[in-house]
Design an enzyme around this catalytic site. Structure first.
Site, PDB file in Angstrom:
ATOM      1  N   ASP A  33      64.149  21.970  23.872  1.00  0.00           N
ATOM      2  CA  ASP A  33      63.460  21.248  24.937  1.00  0.00           C
ATOM      3  C   ASP A  33      64.192  19.952  25.254  1.00  0.00           C
ATOM      4  OD1 ASP A  33      61.694  23.261  24.752  1.00  0.00           O
ATOM      5  OD2 ASP A  33      59.959  22.046  24.138  1.00  0.00           O
ATOM      6  N   ALA A  34      64.708  19.305  24.218  1.00  0.00           N
ATOM      7  CA  ALA A  34      65.375  18.015  24.414  1.00  0.00           C
ATOM      8  C   ALA A  34      66.627  18.194  25.273  1.00  0.00           C
ATOM      9  CB  ALA A  34      65.739  17.403  23.071  1.00  0.00           C
ATOM     10  N   TYR A  36      67.164  20.526  27.449  1.00  0.00           N
ATOM     11  CA  TYR A  36      66.698  20.826  28.805  1.00  0.00           C
ATOM     12  C   TYR A  36      66.321  19.528  29.521  1.00  0.00           C
ATOM     13  CZ  TYR A  36      64.066  22.962  32.621  1.00  0.00           C
ATOM     14  OH  TYR A  36      63.628  23.332  33.862  1.00  0.00           O
ATOM     15  N   ASP A  37      65.567  18.681  28.817  1.00  0.00           N
ATOM     16  CA  ASP A  37      65.101  17.428  29.416  1.00  0.00           C
ATOM     17  C   ASP A  37      66.254  16.540  29.855  1.00  0.00           C
ATOM     18  OD1 ASP A  37      62.534  18.173  29.148  1.00  0.00           O
ATOM     19  OD2 ASP A  37      62.130  17.008  27.328  1.00  0.00           O
ATOM     20  N   LEU A  83      43.189  49.195  45.965  1.00  0.00           N
ATOM     21  CA  LEU A  83      43.351  50.442  45.214  1.00  0.00           C
ATOM     22  C   LEU A  83      42.019  51.153  45.060  1.00  0.00           C
ATOM     23  CD1 LEU A  83      45.507  49.131  42.231  1.00  0.00           C
ATOM     24  CD2 LEU A  83      46.256  50.749  43.964  1.00  0.00           C
ATOM     25  N   GLU A 115      51.026  50.763  34.843  1.00  0.00           N
ATOM     26  CA  GLU A 115      51.121  49.306  34.703  1.00  0.00           C
ATOM     27  C   GLU A 115      49.753  48.758  34.334  1.00  0.00           C
ATOM     28  OE1 GLU A 115      52.229  47.996  38.613  1.00  0.00           O
ATOM     29  OE2 GLU A 115      54.006  49.260  38.652  1.00  0.00           O
ATOM     30  N   LYS A 117      46.519  46.679  34.653  1.00  0.00           N
ATOM     31  CA  LYS A 117      45.894  46.057  35.832  1.00  0.00           C
ATOM     32  C   LYS A 117      45.453  44.663  35.430  1.00  0.00           C
ATOM     33  CE  LYS A 117      42.824  46.932  39.685  1.00  0.00           C
ATOM     34  NZ  LYS A 117      42.128  45.660  39.805  1.00  0.00           N
ATOM     35  N   ASP A 119      43.939  41.021  35.487  1.00  0.00           N
ATOM     36  CA  ASP A 119      42.730  40.496  36.110  1.00  0.00           C
ATOM     37  C   ASP A 119      42.994  39.081  36.596  1.00  0.00           C
ATOM     38  OD1 ASP A 119      40.231  40.582  37.034  1.00  0.00           O
ATOM     39  OD2 ASP A 119      39.227  40.433  35.090  1.00  0.00           O
ATOM     40  N   ARG A 138      46.218  37.084  48.837  1.00  0.00           N
ATOM     41  CA  ARG A 138      46.030  38.354  49.527  1.00  0.00           C
ATOM     42  C   ARG A 138      45.076  38.218  50.715  1.00  0.00           C
ATOM     43  NH1 ARG A 138      42.277  42.441  48.801  1.00  0.00           N
ATOM     44  NH2 ARG A 138      43.004  44.418  49.616  1.00  0.00           N
ATOM     45  N   TYR A 227      54.665  43.282  40.697  1.00  0.00           N
ATOM     46  CA  TYR A 227      54.513  44.734  40.581  1.00  0.00           C
ATOM     47  C   TYR A 227      54.893  45.498  41.851  1.00  0.00           C
ATOM     48  CZ  TYR A 227      49.942  43.473  42.534  1.00  0.00           C
ATOM     49  OH  TYR A 227      48.940  42.951  43.300  1.00  0.00           O
ATOM     50  N   LYS A 316      39.819  52.137  35.490  1.00  0.00           N
ATOM     51  CA  LYS A 316      39.186  50.941  34.929  1.00  0.00           C
ATOM     52  C   LYS A 316      38.763  51.158  33.482  1.00  0.00           C
ATOM     53  CE  LYS A 316      38.983  48.172  38.553  1.00  0.00           C
ATOM     54  NZ  LYS A 316      37.748  47.569  38.988  1.00  0.00           N
ATOM     55  N   CYS A 410       0.264  36.154  34.115  1.00  0.00           N
ATOM     56  CA  CYS A 410       1.571  35.637  34.525  1.00  0.00           C
ATOM     57  C   CYS A 410       1.949  34.454  33.630  1.00  0.00           C
ATOM     58  CB  CYS A 410       1.501  35.185  35.987  1.00  0.00           C
ATOM     59  SG  CYS A 410       2.947  34.253  36.504  1.00  0.00           S
ATOM     60  N   CYS A 413       1.684  31.199  36.158  1.00  0.00           N
ATOM     61  CA  CYS A 413       0.474  30.714  36.837  1.00  0.00           C
ATOM     62  C   CYS A 413      -0.812  31.312  36.276  1.00  0.00           C
ATOM     63  CB  CYS A 413       0.567  30.994  38.334  1.00  0.00           C
ATOM     64  SG  CYS A 413       0.345  32.736  38.736  1.00  0.00           S
ATOM     65  N   CYS A 428       3.073  39.680  39.128  1.00  0.00           N
ATOM     66  CA  CYS A 428       2.075  38.621  39.076  1.00  0.00           C
ATOM     67  C   CYS A 428       1.298  38.707  40.378  1.00  0.00           C
ATOM     68  CB  CYS A 428       2.775  37.277  38.952  1.00  0.00           C
ATOM     69  SG  CYS A 428       1.823  35.906  39.612  1.00  0.00           S
ATOM     70  N   CYS A 434       1.549  31.130  43.029  1.00  0.00           N
ATOM     71  CA  CYS A 434       2.296  31.068  41.776  1.00  0.00           C
ATOM     72  C   CYS A 434       3.538  30.201  41.974  1.00  0.00           C
ATOM     73  CB  CYS A 434       2.706  32.474  41.328  1.00  0.00           C
ATOM     74  SG  CYS A 434       3.827  32.472  39.917  1.00  0.00           S
TER      75      CYS A 434
HETATM   76  S1  IVH Z   1      49.238  47.587  43.205  1.00  0.00           S
HETATM   77  C1  IVH Z   1      49.489  49.439  46.799  1.00  0.00           C
HETATM   78  N1  IVH Z   1      49.560  46.964  40.666  1.00  0.00           N
HETATM   79  O1  IVH Z   1      44.511  45.123  41.826  1.00  0.00           O
HETATM   80  C2  IVH Z   1      48.571  48.925  45.840  1.00  0.00           C
HETATM   81  N2  IVH Z   1      47.736  46.008  41.837  1.00  0.00           N
HETATM   82  O2  IVH Z   1      42.591  46.761  43.305  1.00  0.00           O
HETATM   83  C3  IVH Z   1      48.547  47.459  45.754  1.00  0.00           C
HETATM   84  N3  IVH Z   1      46.390  44.457  40.510  1.00  0.00           N
HETATM   85  O3  IVH Z   1      44.778  43.478  44.913  1.00  0.00           O
HETATM   86  C4  IVH Z   1      48.188  46.943  44.441  1.00  0.00           C
HETATM   87  N4  IVH Z   1      47.556  44.626  38.647  1.00  0.00           N
HETATM   88  O4  IVH Z   1      45.221  42.162  42.759  1.00  0.00           O
HETATM   89  C5  IVH Z   1      48.803  46.795  41.777  1.00  0.00           C
HETATM   90  N5  IVH Z   1      49.969  46.460  38.431  1.00  0.00           N
HETATM   91  C6  IVH Z   1      49.248  46.299  39.534  1.00  0.00           C
HETATM   92  C7  IVH Z   1      48.134  45.435  39.561  1.00  0.00           C
HETATM   93  C8  IVH Z   1      47.390  45.324  40.742  1.00  0.00           C
HETATM   94  C9  IVH Z   1      46.527  44.045  39.235  1.00  0.00           C
HETATM   95  C10 IVH Z   1      45.314  44.045  41.433  1.00  0.00           C
HETATM   96  C11 IVH Z   1      45.796  43.430  42.724  1.00  0.00           C
HETATM   97  C12 IVH Z   1      45.213  44.252  43.825  1.00  0.00           C
HETATM   98  C13 IVH Z   1      44.070  44.909  43.142  1.00  0.00           C
HETATM   99  C14 IVH Z   1      43.746  46.219  43.812  1.00  0.00           C
END
Ligand code: IVH
Length: 673
Positions: A33-34, A36-37, A83, A115, A117, A119, A138, A227, A316, A410, A413, A428, A434
């Site tokens: 780090d040093a 880099y700084d 999706l 991939e 997903k 959050d 988006r 992605y 999911k 209730c 009341c 109630c 109430c």
């Molecule tokens: S592809 C053509 N890949 O999921 C499809 N989405 O439900 C476009 N997300 O708005 C999305 N990981 O915010 C894709 N590996 C991944 C993702 C991903 C998270 C989210 C993204 C998208 C939402 C769709």
């Protein structure tokens, strides 16, 4: 600027961005780090002495800029899609079957890229001639907010592509998220400052990305994975998703290391199960797996339905569960008097938040799950939904606890609790006498889709009622500045704003007014139908059962709720009082439309961007169409907004047309068809 200085600046840019790339993206630091700084400070000093040397892609430009007044909307050159979802193995297999059918692959496996997903929030990064020029959220998929200044502060995003031969335009798409470590550090610092903590990393990431002051955003450590690609100019389109990811990696973007190729749907499901198992060990939150057909030629062949690709699906994860102690059960009284049993729990961390209350729905549910006070229970929470008690861990039950009983009176009341035949919920019988029902009625009246009194949230209603400043909705219109200022933590500015918002709500529409009254069984949609059929409040108040049930979607139960409401002298008094305080709405403001869609049956799914699903439903019904909740062979068409879910899948398998929001708007235009 002298030649040797500009050469040194270029050299420092390269050195610093190489180091940052190794540190943040590859996770293989090459200098301390040093060290880099020292380089970083040298560049800062040169830029101070020679401001013309400071370019937007300089590594010093990640610290945040002056606050913005607001975000500007930017249109996406290539729309950002959503999706479809799958929740079960069957749904995933069904997705693969449709893919193979369309590709006319009878037996051979399709190659998918799997991939995680993430959050977080989807964003698009635009590079022109290799320089990061714009980053956007988006939004509704067509246009989002320009959050370039905030994205610039994310160390994992290259400010310049790592290539000597950059394309004219490249848009990289990905997900911004906050790791568990950054989230915990952020909340610890919020706590020290006496500020409220964020409930989960997603909310924290969203809050940080939408900071108008990018210097604040810079303090919150956000991460990103890429992605996909958006617009491309001056570069060959890759042949596969995997190749696209490799190219993105070479250009300096972080790609998720869990990404894998799966041949055939069984391999996909294995991947999904493995990732679900490993999920607790990941450094960030994920809510599922995205499977994408690898070959871009096949993606093109499959195309899109509504705004989701046919070549990808999000599988999911099931709701997260945790075990805790149910300390007691209390009954909450809702707006229409319905009693909802609520479990008070020993706080437990589940699905990204700490849960200390969970709904038990109704007495039947308690009976069915045999839930008792003092039980050890499994609490479940999925995404943003209300946590619930899934089941009792019976092995842990000690000394036969007493069953939970419905109170006879209730809890607020003391009025008698009644159960109407055919209903699961006990109520109630106190009505607006109430205090709990009154408060809920006021909250409802002020809410967004009713009278929309900006700034009058649930907490403030509680406060006003606690201080006995309001007992019913009409009292809102005689609140004074002095009264508001007597509330703890109420400043002059907020008080003025609230008074203005209350005043503004006097001018409303008949639909909002009817909805705001909170008549049992009459929702936003029903209010819209009533407003446009009867045109005036007087006509509605004197409507007989026949006139009411003539409206499609209004059956005898709803009709009787409406008649009972207006027959009650309390309601009449309240309405008179509101009208005498100057609440008004134009008559007949809803245009009488022709019933052009009689005989058609539609299903609405996903999020629409121009109107709510309820509004769309009202509009379709006004034109004589039926709107149902599930897809069958009889369905005329499904209108799918964003994140459409399994109804689209069902429609496709039944051969029912799936249309997008634009098609819906077109259908609702005057003289459509
Ligand atoms: S592809 C053509 N890949 O999921 C499809 N989405 O439900 C476009 N997300 O708005 C999305 N990981 O915010 C894709 N590996 C991944 C993702 C991903 C998270 C989210 C993204 C998208 C939402 C769709």
């Amino acid at each position: 600027m002298e030649r040797d200085i500009s050469a040194r600046v270029a050299q420092l840019h390269t050195l610093l961005s190489d180091h940052a790339h190794r540190y943040y993206v590859l996770d293989q630091p090459s200098v301390s780090d040093a060290e880099y700084d020292i380089l970083f400070r040298e560049l800062q000093q040169i830029e101070e002495a020679h401001p013309e040397a400071r370019t937007p892609d300089s590594p010093t430009q990640r610290v945040g800029a002056a606050p913005l007044q607001g975000f500007v909307q930017v249109e996406h050159a290539v729309p950002m899609l959503s999706l479809g979802n799958a929740f079960t193995r069957e749904e995933l297999v069904e997705f693969d079957r449709r893919v193979r059918e369309r590709l006319e692959r009878d037996v051979s496996d399709v190659q998918y890229v799997a991939e995680p997903k993430l959050d977080g929030l989807a964003i698009s990064l635009r590079y022109e001639n290799g320089i990061f020029v714009q980053g956007a959220t988006r939004g509704d998929g067509r246009s989002g907010e320009n959050v370039t200044a905030n994205l610039r502060t994310i160390d994992m995003i290259p400010l310049r592509l790592r290539t000597d031969n950059p394309p004219a335009v490249l848009e990289a798409r990905g997900e911004v998220y906050m790791s568990h470590a950054s989230f915990n550090a952020l909340n610890a610092s919020m706590q020290v400052q006496g500020k409220p903590a964020f409930v989960n990393p997603r909310n924290a990431a969203a809050g940080s990305l939408r900071q108008l002051d990018s210097r604040k955003s810079a303090e919150r450590k956000l991460s990103i994975y890429l992605y996909g690609l958006g617009e491309l100019q001056g570069m060959d389109v890759p042949e596969s998703q995997m190749q696209a990811l490799e190219i993105l990696g070479e250009l300096g973007f972080p790609i998720n290391s869990e990404t894998a190729i799966c041949s055939g749907i069984d391999a996909c499901y294995d991947y999904y199960e493995r990732l679900n198992r490993d999920r607790p060990q990941l450094a960030y939150d994920i809510d599922g797996v995205v499977f994408k057909v690898d070959a871009l030629s096949e993606q093109r062949e499959l195309g899109f339905v509504s705004r989701a690709p046919r070549w990808a699906i999000a599988q999911k994860f099931p709701a997260e569960e945790a075990i805790t102690l149910l300390e007691s059960v209390e009954f909450q009284v809702g707006r229409t008097g319905a009693l909802t049993p609520v479990a008070r729990l020993k706080p437990v961390f589940v699905g990204g938040v700490t849960v200390s209350n969970a709904t038990l729905h109704n007495m039947d549910e308690i009976e069915r799950k045999d839930i008792r006070s003092g039980d050890t229970v499994v609490v479940r929470r999925a995404g943003d939904v209300i946590p619930e008690v899934a089941r009792v861990v019976l092995e842990e039950r000690k000394n036969d606890p007493k069953k939970i009983e419905l109170p006879k009176q209730c809890p607020v009341c003391d009025s008698a609790v009644v159960i109407t035949e055919g209903e699961v919920k006990a109520r109630c019988s106190g009505g607006l006498q109430c205090a709990a029902q009154q408060r809920e009625a006021i909250k409802h009246f002020a809410s967004r889709n009713a009278m929309h009194i900006d700034g009058l949230g649930d907490k403030l209603v509680e406060q006003l009622a606690d201080e006995k400043l309001i007992a019913n909705v009409a009292d809102l219109y005689s609140l004074s500045m002095e009264q508001l200022l007597s509330l703890p933590r109420m400043g002059e500015k907020s008080a003025v704003k609230l008074i203005n918002a209350i005043n503004a709500s006097r001018q409303t529409t008949l639909q909002r007014f009817i909805f705001g009254l909170g008549i049992r069984d009459v929702g936003e949609n029903g209010s819209g139908l009533l407003a446009s059929r009867f045109g005036t409040l007087d006509a509605l108040m004197s409507a007989d059962e026949n006139a009411l049930t003539n409206i499609d979607d209004i059956g005898p139960i709803v009709a009787s709720s409406i008649q009972q409401f207006f027959a009650n002298p309390h309601s009449r008094e309240l309405i008179d009082s509101l009208l005498s305080q100057g609440v008004e709405f134009p008559e007949n403001q809803v245009e009488q439309v022709e019933e052009t869609l009689t005989g058609n049956i539609y299903v609405l799914t996903g999020t629409m961007s121009d109107m709510s699903r309820d509004q769309a439903k009202t509009q379709l019904q006004l034109r004589g169409a039926k709107v149902t909740g599930s897809v069958s062979k009889k369905t005329t068409a499904v209108f799918a907004g964003d994140d459409p879910g399994s109804k689209v899948t069902k429609a496709e398998s039944l051969g029912v047309p799936v249309l997008d929001e634009a098609a819906l708007l077109k259908l609702l235009e005057p003289n459509a068809l």
